[in-house]
Design a protein around this motif. Structure first.
Motif, PDB file in Angstrom:
ATOM      1  N   TYR A   6      50.144  42.488  57.098  1.00 36.32           N
ATOM      2  CA  TYR A   6      49.959  43.784  56.467  1.00 36.32           C
ATOM      3  C   TYR A   6      48.462  43.977  56.286  1.00 36.32           C
ATOM      4  O   TYR A   6      47.783  43.121  55.714  1.00 36.32           O
ATOM      5  N   LYS A  63      49.987  42.634  49.189  1.00 35.86           N
ATOM      6  CA  LYS A  63      49.964  43.999  49.726  1.00 35.86           C
ATOM      7  C   LYS A  63      49.298  44.980  48.765  1.00 35.86           C
ATOM      8  O   LYS A  63      48.588  45.886  49.195  1.00 35.86           O
ATOM      9  N   VAL A  86      53.393  39.355  63.342  1.00 29.69           N
ATOM     10  CA  VAL A  86      54.528  39.012  62.488  1.00 29.69           C
ATOM     11  C   VAL A  86      54.028  38.730  61.072  1.00 29.69           C
ATOM     12  O   VAL A  86      53.035  38.026  60.891  1.00 29.69           O
ATOM     13  N   ASP A  87      54.712  39.291  60.087  1.00 30.14           N
ATOM     14  CA  ASP A  87      54.357  39.063  58.687  1.00 30.14           C
ATOM     15  C   ASP A  87      52.875  39.316  58.439  1.00 30.14           C
ATOM     16  O   ASP A  87      52.139  38.466  57.927  1.00 30.14           O
ATOM     17  N   ARG A 120      48.876  37.793  55.135  1.00 23.03           N
ATOM     18  CA  ARG A 120      49.794  37.237  56.119  1.00 23.03           C
ATOM     19  C   ARG A 120      50.918  36.465  55.439  1.00 23.03           C
ATOM     20  O   ARG A 120      50.795  36.078  54.286  1.00 23.03           O
ATOM     21  N   ARG A 128      55.447  40.681  53.489  1.00 24.16           N
ATOM     22  CA  ARG A 128      56.773  41.286  53.686  1.00 24.16           C
ATOM     23  C   ARG A 128      57.082  42.350  52.651  1.00 24.16           C
ATOM     24  O   ARG A 128      56.655  42.352  51.580  1.00 24.16           O
ATOM     25  N   VAL A 149      54.618  35.397  53.849  1.00 21.28           N
ATOM     26  CA  VAL A 149      55.621  35.931  52.939  1.00 21.28           C
ATOM     27  C   VAL A 149      55.056  37.080  52.111  1.00 21.28           C
ATOM     28  O   VAL A 149      55.746  38.079  51.860  1.00 21.28           O
ATOM     29  N   PRO A 189      52.126  47.410  58.126  1.00 24.30           N
ATOM     30  CA  PRO A 189      52.294  46.329  59.097  1.00 24.30           C
ATOM     31  C   PRO A 189      51.599  46.703  60.401  1.00 24.30           C
ATOM     32  O   PRO A 189      51.341  47.882  60.660  1.00 24.30           O
TER      33      PRO A 189
END
Length: 134
Positions: free
Chosen positions: A112, A81, A109-110, A129, A134, A131, A104
């Protein structure tokens, strides 16, 4: 997996400043390959995939095509991120325009990502994408 893609720009120096700026946070690099173009990718040691960026009109373009006429969308993989955030700031500092700040994305899903428009209006994205998102 993409081998390569390319976009035509109107001002090579402006484009080079923009892509040089966003390369660093993504762990990528630019390299000259002619007076009218440069490459954006991983490195000379790992040359594929790459994005060709130039001012010449490719022979395979249909009549009437020009830089920015048909907006391109290119998403680059970021390691985390923080790299997406750095990409966004570097792009804005280098003449890019906001097209969706880091964060996001609804329906993903998952995921950023951040979207910017390069100097010719192409939509350039950096995303992470899984983990790391998150």
């Amino acid at each position: 997996m993409i081998d390569h893609t390319g976009i035509v720009v109107t001002d090579l120096a402006k484009a080079r400043r923009f892509y040089d700026a966003i390369a660093r946070p993504l762990g990528l690099a630019t390299a000259s390959n002619s007076q009218e173009s440069f490459l954006f990718g991983r490195s000379a040691q790992e040359p594929i995939p790459y994005l060709w960026i130039g001012t010449i009109r490719p022979s395979y373009w249909v009549e009437g095509s020009r830089a920015g006429l048909n907006q391109a969308h290119i998403a680059f993989i970021a390691p985390d991120k923080a790299a997406v955030d750095a990409f966004y700031e570097a792009a804005l500092s280098a003449g890019g325009r906001d097209n969706g700040p880091p964060g996001p994305r609804e329906g993903a899903v998952d995921y950023y990502g951040a979207f910017v428009l390069d100097p010719d209006g192409n939509n350039i994205e950096a995303c992470v994408r899984g983990v790391a998102a998150r």
